[in-house]
Motif scaffolding. Structure first.
Motif, PDB file in Angstrom:
ATOM      1  N   PRO A 129       0.800  -1.235   0.000  1.00  0.00           N
ATOM      2  CA  PRO A 129       0.000   0.000   0.000  1.00  0.00           C
ATOM      3  C   PRO A 129       0.832   1.283   0.000  1.00  0.00           C
ATOM      4  O   PRO A 129       0.305   2.355  -0.318  1.00  0.00           O
ATOM      5  CB  PRO A 129      -0.817  -0.110   1.301  1.00  0.00           C
ATOM      6  CG  PRO A 129      -0.851  -1.561   1.610  1.00  0.00           C
ATOM      7  CD  PRO A 129       0.472  -2.076   1.156  1.00  0.00           C
ATOM      8  N   GLU A 133      -0.794   4.068  -5.452  1.00  0.00           N
ATOM      9  CA  GLU A 133      -1.886   4.916  -5.008  1.00  0.00           C
ATOM     10  C   GLU A 133      -3.047   4.040  -4.536  1.00  0.00           C
ATOM     11  O   GLU A 133      -3.179   2.889  -4.953  1.00  0.00           O
ATOM     12  CB  GLU A 133      -2.336   5.820  -6.160  1.00  0.00           C
ATOM     13  CG  GLU A 133      -1.250   6.752  -6.665  1.00  0.00           C
ATOM     14  CD  GLU A 133      -1.698   7.531  -7.894  1.00  0.00           C
ATOM     15  OE1 GLU A 133      -2.930   7.687  -8.077  1.00  0.00           O
ATOM     16  OE2 GLU A 133      -0.832   7.960  -8.667  1.00  0.00           O
ATOM     17  N   THR A 134      -3.904   4.618  -3.689  1.00  0.00           N
ATOM     18  CA  THR A 134      -5.022   3.848  -3.150  1.00  0.00           C
ATOM     19  C   THR A 134      -5.895   3.273  -4.252  1.00  0.00           C
ATOM     20  O   THR A 134      -6.327   2.119  -4.185  1.00  0.00           O
ATOM     21  CB  THR A 134      -5.875   4.719  -2.207  1.00  0.00           C
ATOM     22  OG1 THR A 134      -5.045   5.185  -1.135  1.00  0.00           O
ATOM     23  CG2 THR A 134      -7.038   3.931  -1.627  1.00  0.00           C
ATOM     24  N   ARG A 135      -6.150   4.047  -5.309  1.00  0.00           N
ATOM     25  CA  ARG A 135      -7.009   3.578  -6.394  1.00  0.00           C
ATOM     26  C   ARG A 135      -6.358   2.456  -7.194  1.00  0.00           C
ATOM     27  O   ARG A 135      -7.038   1.762  -7.965  1.00  0.00           O
ATOM     28  CB  ARG A 135      -7.357   4.745  -7.328  1.00  0.00           C
ATOM     29  CG  ARG A 135      -6.154   5.348  -8.045  1.00  0.00           C
ATOM     30  CD  ARG A 135      -6.534   6.542  -8.895  1.00  0.00           C
ATOM     31  NE  ARG A 135      -5.376   7.137  -9.545  1.00  0.00           N
ATOM     32  CZ  ARG A 135      -4.875   6.706 -10.699  1.00  0.00           C
ATOM     33  NH1 ARG A 135      -5.428   5.671 -11.314  1.00  0.00           N
ATOM     34  NH2 ARG A 135      -3.822   7.298 -11.221  1.00  0.00           N
ATOM     35  N   LEU A 137      -4.612  -0.026  -5.696  1.00  0.00           N
ATOM     36  CA  LEU A 137      -4.293  -1.110  -4.776  1.00  0.00           C
ATOM     37  C   LEU A 137      -4.900  -2.438  -5.215  1.00  0.00           C
ATOM     38  O   LEU A 137      -4.262  -3.490  -5.115  1.00  0.00           O
ATOM     39  CB  LEU A 137      -4.780  -0.745  -3.368  1.00  0.00           C
ATOM     40  CG  LEU A 137      -4.213  -1.552  -2.201  1.00  0.00           C
ATOM     41  CD1 LEU A 137      -2.697  -1.623  -2.251  1.00  0.00           C
ATOM     42  CD2 LEU A 137      -4.663  -0.942  -0.876  1.00  0.00           C
ATOM     43  N   SER A 284     -10.093  -1.436 -10.851  1.00  0.00           N
ATOM     44  CA  SER A 284     -10.364  -0.068 -10.422  1.00  0.00           C
ATOM     45  C   SER A 284     -11.819   0.335 -10.622  1.00  0.00           C
ATOM     46  O   SER A 284     -12.268   1.353 -10.099  1.00  0.00           O
ATOM     47  CB  SER A 284      -9.454   0.912 -11.181  1.00  0.00           C
ATOM     48  OG  SER A 284      -9.678   0.822 -12.582  1.00  0.00           O
ATOM     49  N   THR A 339      -7.002  -6.210  -0.504  1.00  0.00           N
ATOM     50  CA  THR A 339      -7.161  -4.761  -0.558  1.00  0.00           C
ATOM     51  C   THR A 339      -7.997  -4.257   0.609  1.00  0.00           C
ATOM     52  O   THR A 339      -7.667  -3.245   1.245  1.00  0.00           O
ATOM     53  CB  THR A 339      -7.814  -4.349  -1.890  1.00  0.00           C
ATOM     54  OG1 THR A 339      -6.995  -4.796  -2.977  1.00  0.00           O
ATOM     55  CG2 THR A 339      -7.961  -2.833  -1.978  1.00  0.00           C
ATOM     56  N   GLN A 342      -5.846  -4.375   3.750  1.00  0.00           N
ATOM     57  CA  GLN A 342      -4.819  -3.334   3.746  1.00  0.00           C
ATOM     58  C   GLN A 342      -5.417  -1.964   4.052  1.00  0.00           C
ATOM     59  O   GLN A 342      -4.810  -1.150   4.752  1.00  0.00           O
ATOM     60  CB  GLN A 342      -4.115  -3.308   2.387  1.00  0.00           C
ATOM     61  CG  GLN A 342      -3.173  -4.485   2.169  1.00  0.00           C
ATOM     62  CD  GLN A 342      -2.801  -4.662   0.711  1.00  0.00           C
ATOM     63  OE1 GLN A 342      -3.476  -4.150  -0.180  1.00  0.00           O
ATOM     64  NE2 GLN A 342      -1.745  -5.413   0.455  1.00  0.00           N
ATOM     65  N   ARG A 343      -6.616  -1.715   3.558  1.00  0.00           N
ATOM     66  CA  ARG A 343      -7.246  -0.408   3.767  1.00  0.00           C
ATOM     67  C   ARG A 343      -7.946  -0.313   5.125  1.00  0.00           C
ATOM     68  O   ARG A 343      -8.266   0.789   5.571  1.00  0.00           O
ATOM     69  CB  ARG A 343      -8.229  -0.123   2.636  1.00  0.00           C
ATOM     70  CG  ARG A 343      -7.547   0.078   1.276  1.00  0.00           C
ATOM     71  CD  ARG A 343      -8.538   0.506   0.235  1.00  0.00           C
ATOM     72  NE  ARG A 343      -9.212   1.749   0.612  1.00  0.00           N
ATOM     73  CZ  ARG A 343     -10.285   2.221  -0.019  1.00  0.00           C
ATOM     74  NH1 ARG A 343     -10.799   1.556  -1.041  1.00  0.00           N
ATOM     75  NH2 ARG A 343     -10.847   3.340   0.387  1.00  0.00           N
ATOM     76  N   ASP A 347      -0.631   1.824   8.778  1.00  0.00           N
ATOM     77  CA  ASP A 347       0.715   1.289   8.561  1.00  0.00           C
ATOM     78  C   ASP A 347       1.358   0.800   9.845  1.00  0.00           C
ATOM     79  O   ASP A 347       2.113  -0.163   9.851  1.00  0.00           O
ATOM     80  CB  ASP A 347       1.588   2.364   7.904  1.00  0.00           C
ATOM     81  CG  ASP A 347       2.955   1.835   7.527  1.00  0.00           C
ATOM     82  OD1 ASP A 347       3.023   0.791   6.861  1.00  0.00           O
ATOM     83  OD2 ASP A 347       3.961   2.465   7.911  1.00  0.00           O
ATOM     84  N   MET A 410     -13.433   1.187   5.721  1.00  0.00           N
ATOM     85  CA  MET A 410     -12.230   1.551   4.972  1.00  0.00           C
ATOM     86  C   MET A 410     -12.097   3.064   4.868  1.00  0.00           C
ATOM     87  O   MET A 410     -10.989   3.602   4.958  1.00  0.00           O
ATOM     88  CB  MET A 410     -12.263   0.914   3.578  1.00  0.00           C
ATOM     89  CG  MET A 410     -11.985  -0.573   3.575  1.00  0.00           C
ATOM     90  SD  MET A 410     -11.798  -1.261   1.906  1.00  0.00           S
ATOM     91  CE  MET A 410     -13.505  -1.261   1.353  1.00  0.00           C
ATOM     92  N   GLU A 414      -8.812   5.621   6.558  1.00  0.00           N
ATOM     93  CA  GLU A 414      -7.840   6.301   5.703  1.00  0.00           C
ATOM     94  C   GLU A 414      -6.878   7.077   6.586  1.00  0.00           C
ATOM     95  O   GLU A 414      -7.286   7.834   7.460  1.00  0.00           O
ATOM     96  CB  GLU A 414      -8.535   7.277   4.744  1.00  0.00           C
ATOM     97  CG  GLU A 414      -9.345   6.577   3.656  1.00  0.00           C
ATOM     98  CD  GLU A 414      -8.469   5.799   2.699  1.00  0.00           C
ATOM     99  OE1 GLU A 414      -7.286   6.159   2.557  1.00  0.00           O
ATOM    100  OE2 GLU A 414      -8.964   4.824   2.107  1.00  0.00           O
TER     101      GLU A 414
END
Length: 434
Positions: A129, A133-135, A137, A284, A339, A342-343, A347, A410, A414
């Motif tokens: 991640p 970029e997030t989009r 992932l 996406s 995904t 991860q979201r 971190d 999610m 962020e």
């Protein structure tokens, strides 16, 4: 396809990590298949072959969750580099294995490699991640899944050949070479992890315990993460049953040979490669939660068809078709689920969450393996395998039913951004750290 091109062409660091993973995973499959062949050839014992599975699974649920604590403390790139180097070094004792009397060395090496893997996998999943970029992932995770299938297809084919040609020493050298090559690629990654501050108000052991418990609390603290873990546990039991009973299924229900079993098993990788490419290209356009849920439902339905059709039709051809087809929703399932996870995590805690999930899934697979070995004789192979298909089908429906919950969770998770546009780094134990 535009998003796929953007990830592969423009995200240099991710491209290097993906390539490193493909190379090292190919070596893993070379060693795994080759050892399975050679250990049985040396000993003639299925019990000895079973020891390989035990050696690889024990660290998964004994060490996986705790390893996540250190993954969250350490720089992820450096962790991956060091574990690749150690992987290559621990393979060296295999050069001494030439007969059944030294087979215990194989078990120790497999055990050591599995321990190292508990640090590598969470570090890799936590690093991805930060490289895209997030989009992008979902696309990145789909490509990771595809790389795993490509590695399985190539490595499984080479493993048997190398084992027959040069035995265990040749397998060890080939696998070590892939780890060193992967390490070289990781050295070229420019991303450097942010330093995580760990307050040293207590002793080292107490700090590790505190961080480990905090990680477990995060895993069960929200409804969204609990859904991920319940899904992993249920489907993990099913996968354990599948790994135990699929060979008997091919033999007794389909009337296939050992060669048939091998070809059917490897055919899933073909569907996985195609599915990974499709998921990467269109990922996406869909939410990760929807990809996960729809992928799981279709995966379960195809498995149910495959396990039940022998009741009315005696042929191996549909099994090949089903195993190829199931690879496509399987790629969507993995990309979507990874995904989402991860979201859902920040971190500072991502390594512990992934470590705990891998440990839980490992324990579930072990439970499913043991249960299937007992129930397969009591109720039959097909009824037990039907549970595997139902687990994915019902689990997928549950994900789709709670899709709004996952999307909202999610969005809430962020990470806050600094003025420079980079994730804000928070010390472990902070009330704002996620």
């Amino acid at each position: 396809m535009k998003n796929l091109w953007e990830v592969l062409a423009r995200q240099r660091d991710y491209r290097l990590v993906l390539s490193a993973g493909l190379i090292s995973l190919t070596g893993d499959w070379i060693l795994r298949i080759g050892l399975a062949y050679y250990v049985y050839d040396l000993t003639g014992s299925t019990l000895a072959s079973g020891g390989l599975l035990l050696s690889s699974f024990l660290p998964l649920f004994l060490l996986g969750s705790l390893a996540g604590v250190f993954v969250d403390r350490w720089d992820r790139r450096r962790t991956m580099i060091v574990t690749n180097l150690l992987h290559a070094l621990v393979l060296l004792p295999l050069l001494l294995v030439h007969d059944g009397g030294t087979i215990w060395v194989v078990y120790l090496v497999v055990l050591a490699q599995s321990c190292l893997q508990q640090f590598f996998r969470p570090a890799e999943q936590a690093l991805v991640p930060l490289l895209v970029e997030t989009r992008q992932l979902v696309t990145a995770n789909a490509l990771n899944s595809q790389a795993g299938d490509i590695a399985r297809l190539i490595g499984a084919a080479l493993g048997g050949v190398l084992a027959a040609t040069g035995g265990i020493p040749l397998l060890a050298m080939a696998d070590a070479a892939t780890y060193l090559a992967a390490m070289g690629l990781l050295f070229a990654v420019r991303h450097r992890g942010n330093k995580i501050v760990v307050e040293k108000t207590t002793g080292a052991v107490q700090r590790i315990k505190t961080e480990w418990i905090e990680g477990l609390r995060i895993c069960v603290g929200g409804a969204a993460l609990r859904l991920v873990f319940v899904f992993g546990l249920v489907t993990g039991v099913g996968e354990g049953a599948m790994s135990t009973l699929f060979a008997p299924f091919v033999s007794t229900e389909l009337g296939g040979s050992g060669t048939t079993y091998g070809l059917i098993s490897s055919s899933q990788a073909v569907g996985g490669i195609v599915g990974g490419l499709i998921a990467a290209a269109v990922g996406s356009r869909f939410s990760a939660a929807k990809m996960w849920g729809v992928g799981a439902v279709l995966f379960g339905l195809i498995d149910l068809v495959m396990f039940c059709y022998p009741l009315v039709w005696h042929s191996v051809a549909p099994a090949f078709v089903c195993m190829i087809l199931v690879g496509v929703p399987g790629a969507f399932l993995i990309a979507g689920m990874m995904t989402v996870l991860q979201r859902l995590t920040g971190d500072a805690s991502r390594g512990r969450v992934f470590g705990a999930l891998f440990a839980a899934e490992g324990l579930a697979v072990l439970v499913g393996t043991v249960a299937a070995g007992v129930l397969g004789d009591l109720v039959g192979v097909i009824p037990v395998l039907v549970f595997q298909g139902l687990g994915f089908f019902v689990g997928g429906l549950a994900v789709l039913a709670r899709r709004r919950l996952l999307i909202d969770a999610m969005a809430d998770q962020e990470e806050p951004l600094t003025a420079a546009g980079q994730p804000e780094v928070l010390p472990l134990g902070s009330s704002d750290a996620r």
